[in-house]
Design a protein around this motif. Sequence first.
Motif, PDB file in Angstrom:
ATOM      1  N   LEU A  26       0.886  -1.283  -0.127  1.00  0.00           N
ATOM      2  CA  LEU A  26      -0.011   0.037  -0.156  1.00  0.00           C
ATOM      3  C   LEU A  26       0.940   1.312   0.020  1.00  0.00           C
ATOM      4  O   LEU A  26       0.354   2.269  -0.386  1.00  0.00           O
ATOM      5  CB  LEU A  26      -0.879  -0.129   1.203  1.00  0.00           C
ATOM      6  CG  LEU A  26      -1.836  -1.240   1.292  1.00  0.00           C
ATOM      7  CD1 LEU A  26      -2.606  -1.017   2.528  1.00  0.00           C
ATOM      8  CD2 LEU A  26      -2.496  -1.487   0.131  1.00  0.00           C
ATOM      9  N   GLU A  27       2.021   1.106   0.432  1.00  0.00           N
ATOM     10  CA  GLU A  27       2.848   2.362   0.541  1.00  0.00           C
ATOM     11  C   GLU A  27       4.445   1.853   0.922  1.00  0.00           C
ATOM     12  O   GLU A  27       4.428   1.103   1.660  1.00  0.00           O
ATOM     13  CB  GLU A  27       2.436   3.334   1.781  1.00  0.00           C
ATOM     14  CG  GLU A  27       3.273   4.639   1.789  1.00  0.00           C
ATOM     15  CD  GLU A  27       2.660   5.613   2.682  1.00  0.00           C
ATOM     16  OE1 GLU A  27       3.423   6.817   2.944  1.00  0.00           O
ATOM     17  OE2 GLU A  27       1.491   5.517   2.932  1.00  0.00           O
ATOM     18  N   THR A  28       5.246   2.652   0.479  1.00  0.00           N
ATOM     19  CA  THR A  28       6.671   2.238   0.543  1.00  0.00           C
ATOM     20  C   THR A  28       7.569   3.469   0.669  1.00  0.00           C
ATOM     21  O   THR A  28       7.235   4.713   0.370  1.00  0.00           O
ATOM     22  CB  THR A  28       7.322   1.193  -0.822  1.00  0.00           C
ATOM     23  OG1 THR A  28       7.204   2.010  -1.778  1.00  0.00           O
ATOM     24  CG2 THR A  28       6.550   0.348  -0.981  1.00  0.00           C
ATOM     25  N   CYS A  29       8.667   2.942   1.379  1.00  0.00           N
ATOM     26  CA  CYS A  29       9.686   4.169   1.408  1.00  0.00           C
ATOM     27  C   CYS A  29      11.078   3.433   1.205  1.00  0.00           C
ATOM     28  O   CYS A  29      11.200   2.418   1.629  1.00  0.00           O
ATOM     29  CB  CYS A  29       9.594   4.941   2.549  1.00  0.00           C
ATOM     30  SG  CYS A  29      10.335   4.448   4.016  1.00  0.00           S
ATOM     31  N   LYS A  30      11.791   4.034   0.687  1.00  0.00           N
ATOM     32  CA  LYS A  30      13.380   3.483   0.650  1.00  0.00           C
ATOM     33  C   LYS A  30      14.448   4.574   1.155  1.00  0.00           C
ATOM     34  O   LYS A  30      14.360   5.640   1.006  1.00  0.00           O
ATOM     35  CB  LYS A  30      13.762   3.124  -0.669  1.00  0.00           C
ATOM     36  CG  LYS A  30      13.097   2.238  -1.483  1.00  0.00           C
ATOM     37  CD  LYS A  30      13.393   1.812  -2.731  1.00  0.00           C
ATOM     38  CE  LYS A  30      12.485   0.748  -3.122  1.00  0.00           C
ATOM     39  NZ  LYS A  30      12.677   0.374  -4.838  1.00  0.00           N
ATOM     40  N   VAL A  31      15.318   3.992   2.016  1.00  0.00           N
ATOM     41  CA  VAL A  31      16.358   5.170   2.546  1.00  0.00           C
ATOM     42  C   VAL A  31      17.719   4.163   2.346  1.00  0.00           C
ATOM     43  O   VAL A  31      17.829   3.211   2.195  1.00  0.00           O
ATOM     44  CB  VAL A  31      16.323   5.366   3.858  1.00  0.00           C
ATOM     45  CG1 VAL A  31      14.962   5.817   4.263  1.00  0.00           C
ATOM     46  CG2 VAL A  31      16.195   3.875   4.772  1.00  0.00           C
TER      47      VAL A  31
END
Length: 313
Positions: A26-31
């Motif tokens: 549903l939602e992602t982030c990358k660091v």
Amino acid sequence: MGLTIGVDIGGTKIAAGVVDEEGSILETCKVPTPPTAEGVVDAIADAVRTVSADHTVEAVGIGAAGYVDEKRATVLFAPNINWRHEALKDKVEQRVGLPVVVENDANAAAWGEYKFGAGQGHEDVICITLGTGLGGGVIIGNKLRRGRFGVAGEFGHIRVVPDGLLCGCGSQGCWEQYASGRALVRYAQQRAAATPDAAEVLLGLGDGTPEGIEGKHVSAAARRGDPVAIDSFRELARWAGAGLADLASLFDPSAFIVGGGVSDEGDLVLDPIRKSFRRWLVGGQWRPHAQVLAARLGGEAGLVGAADLARQG
């Protein structure tokens, strides 16, 4: 349990995503992956807080490269991060206030493929990932089999050549030295050095020298019909298929799922793997053959699988 978060720790980036019960992200982030062990823990917590800001989540699953203990809490050893008996579960729980499950990254990817990808409909599945190295996971009887101490499925370090090539693990002749992205590049470099006229396309994609050949060059050259690149894929496939035949003798699954970056080349590598598997399968003409399938979830398999394992607690 409803929404959970999966975290996939890579060598250069950490990906986190909110995943529902159907395996949809549903939602992602990358660091970026920090250079220090404690920095990685902080980055995981930050990524979890970021993706959970607009969702009600109930647990976090983390896929980590390395040996994870039987309680799915401690990373006993990680090859690419300076973790030695790292209490990852406790540290992340303290930072995010959610239950955390830690799993080996290849196990998490295997579970993701079994539950939501190419393994659907199978009860007994063996997954291998052909990336820089070679990882794997075992699902037998619809259960992820982790072994007594939690470190089963390290297929890449099965010794296939006594006193063979030195492996990064410190042993010699490990399977991943012969069937992995790193092995593919070595095959191509060696063949290009021996027969440069046959590797014109391959060499032209790099800097013109065998040492300048990278994995992306081998793939591109093979698609353009370069004989050295194609032969390099066949050599990798020969070793990969022979290894699957050995695993069939151990586990007798109904399907092998092949993932990782090398498998992105599709039938260019999978067809010769299947051929080698049939060639080396003991009693192959008399027994049923497991299917050799391409992974479907790509780079999202580990994140999705970790999230689902967290859902199970």
